[in-house]
Motif scaffolding. Sequence first.
Motif, PDB file in Angstrom:
ATOM      1  N   LEU A 192       0.353  -2.200  -9.802  1.00 30.67           N
ATOM      2  CA  LEU A 192       0.387  -2.539  -8.490  1.00 30.67           C
ATOM      3  C   LEU A 192      -0.840  -2.218  -7.576  1.00 30.67           C
ATOM      4  O   LEU A 192      -1.368  -2.997  -6.884  1.00 30.67           O
ATOM      5  N   PHE A 193      -1.341  -1.183  -8.095  1.00 36.70           N
ATOM      6  CA  PHE A 193      -2.785  -0.799  -7.397  1.00 36.70           C
ATOM      7  C   PHE A 193      -3.712  -1.704  -7.801  1.00 36.70           C
ATOM      8  O   PHE A 193      -4.620  -2.089  -6.636  1.00 36.70           O
ATOM      9  N   THR A 194      -3.808  -2.003  -8.969  1.00 36.00           N
ATOM     10  CA  THR A 194      -4.783  -2.997  -9.371  1.00 36.00           C
ATOM     11  C   THR A 194      -4.617  -4.570  -8.734  1.00 36.00           C
ATOM     12  O   THR A 194      -5.691  -4.990  -8.222  1.00 36.00           O
ATOM     13  N   LEU A 195      -3.488  -4.619  -8.776  1.00 38.55           N
ATOM     14  CA  LEU A 195      -3.047  -6.194  -8.106  1.00 38.55           C
ATOM     15  C   LEU A 195      -3.389  -6.059  -6.415  1.00 38.55           C
ATOM     16  O   LEU A 195      -3.881  -6.932  -6.048  1.00 38.55           O
ATOM     17  N   TYR A 196      -3.178  -5.017  -5.674  1.00 39.37           N
ATOM     18  CA  TYR A 196      -3.536  -4.698  -4.619  1.00 39.37           C
ATOM     19  C   TYR A 196      -4.946  -5.036  -4.225  1.00 39.37           C
ATOM     20  O   TYR A 196      -5.186  -5.717  -3.018  1.00 39.37           O
ATOM     21  N   TYR A 197      -5.839  -4.428  -5.073  1.00 40.84           N
ATOM     22  CA  TYR A 197      -7.234  -4.431  -4.725  1.00 40.84           C
ATOM     23  C   TYR A 197      -7.726  -5.840  -5.149  1.00 40.84           C
ATOM     24  O   TYR A 197      -9.007  -6.195  -4.901  1.00 40.84           O
ATOM     25  N   LEU A 198      -7.057  -6.733  -5.914  1.00 40.34           N
ATOM     26  CA  LEU A 198      -7.376  -8.129  -6.031  1.00 40.34           C
ATOM     27  C   LEU A 198      -7.489  -9.110  -4.842  1.00 40.34           C
ATOM     28  O   LEU A 198      -8.089  -9.886  -4.644  1.00 40.34           O
ATOM     29  N   TYR A 199      -6.268  -8.656  -4.227  1.00 35.88           N
ATOM     30  CA  TYR A 199      -5.965  -9.657  -3.183  1.00 35.88           C
ATOM     31  C   TYR A 199      -6.173  -8.981  -1.470  1.00 35.88           C
ATOM     32  O   TYR A 199      -6.336  -9.523  -0.381  1.00 35.88           O
ATOM     33  N   ILE A 200      -6.817  -7.846  -1.500  1.00 32.08           N
ATOM     34  CA  ILE A 200      -6.834  -6.954  -0.313  1.00 32.08           C
ATOM     35  C   ILE A 200      -7.748  -7.807   0.746  1.00 32.08           C
ATOM     36  O   ILE A 200      -7.714  -7.933   1.953  1.00 32.08           O
ATOM     37  N   ASP A 208       0.791  -1.249  -0.067  1.00 33.72           N
ATOM     38  CA  ASP A 208       0.080   0.076   0.043  1.00 33.72           C
ATOM     39  C   ASP A 208       0.719   1.168  -0.019  1.00 33.72           C
ATOM     40  O   ASP A 208       0.600   2.129  -0.642  1.00 33.72           O
ATOM     41  N   ALA A 209       1.932   1.095   0.720  1.00 37.91           N
ATOM     42  CA  ALA A 209       3.013   2.558   0.861  1.00 37.91           C
ATOM     43  C   ALA A 209       3.567   2.688  -0.522  1.00 37.91           C
ATOM     44  O   ALA A 209       3.620   3.633  -1.022  1.00 37.91           O
ATOM     45  N   LEU A 210       3.908   1.362  -1.424  1.00 35.89           N
ATOM     46  CA  LEU A 210       4.483   1.611  -2.514  1.00 35.89           C
ATOM     47  C   LEU A 210       3.482   2.040  -3.454  1.00 35.89           C
ATOM     48  O   LEU A 210       3.826   3.058  -4.604  1.00 35.89           O
ATOM     49  N   VAL A 211       2.271   1.835  -3.532  1.00 31.53           N
ATOM     50  CA  VAL A 211       1.077   2.324  -4.324  1.00 31.53           C
ATOM     51  C   VAL A 211       0.764   3.488  -4.174  1.00 31.53           C
ATOM     52  O   VAL A 211       0.786   4.475  -5.145  1.00 31.53           O
ATOM     53  N   SER A 212       0.725   4.047  -3.110  1.00 25.43           N
ATOM     54  CA  SER A 212       0.137   5.128  -2.654  1.00 25.43           C
ATOM     55  C   SER A 212       1.053   6.325  -2.774  1.00 25.43           C
ATOM     56  O   SER A 212       0.745   7.404  -3.282  1.00 25.43           O
ATOM     57  N   TYR A 213       2.539   5.930  -2.547  1.00 21.88           N
ATOM     58  CA  TYR A 213       3.575   7.034  -2.469  1.00 21.88           C
ATOM     59  C   TYR A 213       4.053   7.078  -4.102  1.00 21.88           C
ATOM     60  O   TYR A 213       4.590   8.256  -4.374  1.00 21.88           O
TER      61      TYR A 213
END
Length: 384
Positions: A103-111, A92-97
């Motif tokens: 990575l944002f799309t991948l993050y919300y696939l497994y969140i 999340d830090a990598l995505v947001s900053y």
Amino acid sequence: MNLTVLAELIEARARAETELLCAHYETYTPVRFGLITIATVIAALGTIGNILLLIVFSSKQISNTPATLYPSVLACLDFSICFEYILLFGVDALVSYLKIESLFTLYYLYIVPAYVMARITQLAIPYMLIFATLERLFWTSKNKSNLLKAFHSTTGRHVTIIVSLVLCVILRSPSAFAIMVDEYPNCPDFFRTKTTNQREWAQESIAYHFFDFQVMTIAQTLVPFILLVGLNLIIVRRMCSDNVQKEKEPEPTEVCFKENRLLTQITPVHKSSTTIGLSFPPLKSMSPAVRSAVFTMAAIVTSYLISNVLHLILTVLERSGHQILKSDEDPLMSSQFHTFFSDVVSFVYMFTSAIRIVIYYLCNPKIRGDLVDFFANRKNAVYL
């Protein structure tokens, strides 16, 4: 209407439309990004440390040593907490900053599954600590009933672990159906087009809120803490009692021969003034085994208490919708206090699992020796 008032109305209308179009978000300052990056590195080291503990525990094949099944499962759970921290906070830090869209799309696939697994793991860890403590209590007991022997047999341990893990999954499974990924396709900011929210039924259900807060607080925080403190106090008291009993017993007579005469030297017995009641003897008067039990109890219970008390405070504030958690400037943005406090709670949870190997190494001479032997064997294998 002057131009200034008109401009303010247009800006207010645009802000209202943006609030409806975009998801709630938390800001990432360079300082916060740096701190979470450091925490992610600690989590990565924690995953390695717990894998090492699992290897050491699983390699114990000596029949006359206490079983290591519970510590092995605990090492797996600690590994999971550290790995889940990387998935939930490091990414999340990598995505947001750094603004990485893929990575944002991948993050919300497994969140959602990662979040649910983290909650299951948080619930299971204290009960593995309880079972490991009960096993210590069993091994220090002089009178072992048939029921206790069956409970701590190989089959009994496996049944206990399976049943407890299944119950943890059942208790935390409602959160899998209560959380969803909300999408805001019309938001101009790509990184605010998705977020996690409770489903409508979960927001409106009084029974779910009671179960998820009151019931789970008792199951995850109150009961494990009372049991951990009580069981460890019993173990330490029992070991102190055994230590005092040994001090009261006279040492064996030393027989020696001198000038063809049998001389018997009897070592005087120093009676201990220590009493076992509501207090314990000073640490300096305890045997190494007793001190080890005291320090292990203090380290495990204290770390567990800190993480769960902080989590309880944060949960109470979030459930009450306290104003301190909301930004005065933007209602869709978390306050600096909320962001900082939630980061601290998540870090402490992960940190207590990441340093488990350090606690074992400092407080448990047996495991310290196993770790030293493990690295010594690896070093010898390299030289050979």
